[in-house]
Design an enzyme around this catalytic site. Structure first.
Site, PDB file in Angstrom:
ATOM      1  N   HIS A  81      58.634  33.752  90.412  1.00 61.68           N
ATOM      2  CA  HIS A  81      59.282  34.420  91.681  1.00 61.68           C
ATOM      3  C   HIS A  81      58.491  35.891  91.420  1.00 61.68           C
ATOM      4  O   HIS A  81      58.720  36.726  92.518  1.00 61.68           O
ATOM      5  CB  HIS A  81      60.447  34.382  91.464  1.00 61.68           C
ATOM      6  CG  HIS A  81      61.427  33.510  91.672  1.00 61.68           C
ATOM      7  ND1 HIS A  81      60.998  32.587  92.916  1.00 61.68           N
ATOM      8  CD2 HIS A  81      62.233  32.668  91.004  1.00 61.68           C
ATOM      9  CE1 HIS A  81      61.738  31.502  92.651  1.00 61.68           C
ATOM     10  NE2 HIS A  81      62.614  31.337  91.622  1.00 61.68           N
ATOM     11  N   ASP A 101      59.672  23.227  90.174  1.00 56.25           N
ATOM     12  CA  ASP A 101      60.966  24.069  89.919  1.00 56.25           C
ATOM     13  C   ASP A 101      61.842  23.577  91.141  1.00 56.25           C
ATOM     14  O   ASP A 101      61.280  23.533  92.069  1.00 56.25           O
ATOM     15  CB  ASP A 101      60.636  25.346  89.526  1.00 56.25           C
ATOM     16  CG  ASP A 101      61.979  26.071  89.346  1.00 56.25           C
ATOM     17  OD1 ASP A 101      62.061  26.474  87.856  1.00 56.25           O
ATOM     18  OD2 ASP A 101      62.640  26.548  90.209  1.00 56.25           O
ATOM     19  N   HIS A 160      63.413  25.609  92.973  1.00 54.34           N
ATOM     20  CA  HIS A 160      63.182  26.884  93.961  1.00 54.34           C
ATOM     21  C   HIS A 160      61.731  26.849  94.012  1.00 54.34           C
ATOM     22  O   HIS A 160      60.904  26.668  93.326  1.00 54.34           O
ATOM     23  CB  HIS A 160      63.656  28.234  93.313  1.00 54.34           C
ATOM     24  CG  HIS A 160      64.763  28.245  92.611  1.00 54.34           C
ATOM     25  ND1 HIS A 160      65.336  27.979  91.225  1.00 54.34           N
ATOM     26  CD2 HIS A 160      66.235  28.375  93.218  1.00 54.34           C
ATOM     27  CE1 HIS A 160      66.521  27.920  91.089  1.00 54.34           C
ATOM     28  NE2 HIS A 160      67.199  28.348  92.280  1.00 54.34           N
ATOM     29  N   ASP A 181      65.981  22.767  86.367  1.00 51.13           N
ATOM     30  CA  ASP A 181      66.976  22.986  87.237  1.00 51.13           C
ATOM     31  C   ASP A 181      66.704  22.099  88.626  1.00 51.13           C
ATOM     32  O   ASP A 181      67.955  21.932  89.396  1.00 51.13           O
ATOM     33  CB  ASP A 181      66.650  24.689  88.034  1.00 51.13           C
ATOM     34  CG  ASP A 181      65.451  24.971  88.497  1.00 51.13           C
ATOM     35  OD1 ASP A 181      64.559  24.252  88.550  1.00 51.13           O
ATOM     36  OD2 ASP A 181      65.272  26.422  88.546  1.00 51.13           O
TER      37      ASP A 181
HETATM   38 ZN   LIG Z   1      64.217  27.665  89.272  1.00 55.42          ZN
END
Ligand SMILES: [Zn+2]
Length: 357
Positions: free
Chosen positions: A127, A164, A166, A253
């Site tokens: 991120h 991931d 995300h 995750d």
């Molecule tokens: Zn993540």
């Protein structure tokens, strides 16, 4: 060629602890090493376990803007958070630099001939962009690794697979206009999860058009559909692009019991995913692979998932680990939605990629 697997770990990784009540705690590193040890992973003859050194300022500056790096060091000194969910302290900074240093050491091991594959434990801070952090990330170790290999070993073509749950907005941003880095991300539909971007139509810009490939997956997507998407998109792209190295990032995750995500992978699913990544690297880039498992917000399920990922990289035939309870079934609409997304992606990308024509 050596079949050794290089792994970086440092006691101080556990200082990457974002505080009580925060989903990112430092004990993940302690627990995962204990689990690896119990499973016999660390005593396998293939494994070379190494302590990394902290990344240098010049390593960070190949990716991040100077003002941003200075800001993070200043926040660490003053013990102030970068944003509400991304605290910074001297301890966190020290751990972050060691984790980034681990990624660099992994790259060095693969290109220096010490190992064919490497695992940068605790890595994958996707991120963070050139001049921003967020989502628990301060420095983008994935991009620091790419730029280190480019500078030090003149590597020219990289494939990043981001599995991931995300979307890796930081990594994607950094390489959005760069045709030397093919970024492929499978993640939960951004309309339902942080960071809220990562749509199929975001395919890169300028010279980088076609080199950013997002595969958003509806909540509930389970092993079979996930692996179907991986085989339809990642594998043919890797075969056509022919990267010199595959860098794969993501922790646990996407598991069905994770607190932050709503995908439904099982432990076995992670093992299959890792197996596909390793086989693809063997086929397209002489096995060169760095895996960066870092995420995961269910502390019970994190160690077995990271183990499954590591076992796939090592090339174990099977693993004897079960989920804590059976996974919920995939909602019936998921497969159709994912098939639709894949068709859409192929339509958007066929101009650039012959494998999708
Ligand atoms: Zn993540």
């Amino acid at each position: 060629m050596s079949e050794k697997v290089f792994m970086t770990f440092h006691e101080k990784f556990k200082q990457y602890d974002l505080g009580e009540g925060h989903p990112f705690r430092g004990d993940r590193f302690v627990n995962v090493m204990k689990f690896f040890e119990e499973q016999g992973l660390l005593s396998l003859p293939q494994i070379i376990l190494v302590e990394p050194e902290p990344a240098l300022r010049e390593d960070l500056l190949r990716v991040h803007e100077e003002g941003y790096v200075d800001l993070i060091f200043r926040l660490a000194e003053e013990n102030k958070p970068y944003d509400v969910e991304t605290p910074v302290s001297k301890e966190i900074l020290e751990a972050a630099l060691l984790i980034v240093g681990g990624a660099i050491k992994c790259g060095e091991s693969v290109y220096g001939g010490k190992a064919k594959r490497a695992i940068s434990l605790g890595g994958g801070y996707h991120h963070a962009g050139r001049s921003y952090g967020g989502g628990f990330c301060i420095f983008n170790d994935v991009a620091v690794l790419v730029e280190y290999l480019r500078a030090r070993y003149s590597v020219k073509r990289f494939l990043i697979l981001d599995y991931d749950v995300h979307f890796g907005n930081g990594t994607s941003d950094i390489y959005y206009r760069d045709p030397t880095v093919l970024y492929v991300s499978l993640h939960q539909d951004p309309r339902t999860i942080y960071p809220g971007t990562g749509f199929a139509w975001q395919i890169g810009e300028g010279k980088g058009e076609g080199y950013n490939v997002n595969v958003p997956l509806p909540p509930g997507t389970s092993d079979n559909t996930y692996l179907y998407a991986l085989n339809e998109i990642f594998v043919p792209l890797a075969e056509e692009f022919k990267p010199e190295i595959i860098i794969a990032n993501g922790g646990s995750d996407p598991h069905f019991a994770d607190m932050l995500g709503n995908l439904r992978l099982t432990v076995k699913g992670f093992f299959s995913l890792s197996h596909v990544i390793r086989k693809t690297a063997d086929k397209v880039c002489d096995g060169k692979l760095v895996l960066m498992p870092g995420s995961g917000y269910n502390p019970t399920i994190l160690p077995p998932c990271w183990y499954a990922l590591a076992a796939g990289v090592v090339g174990l035939e099977d693993i004897n680990i079960k989920d804590p309870y059976p996974p919920p079934e995939e909602p019936p609409h998921c497969r159709k939605v994912v098939e639709g997304t894949i068709n859409e992606l192929k339509r958007l990308l066929k101009k650039k990629w012959a494998c999708f024509r």
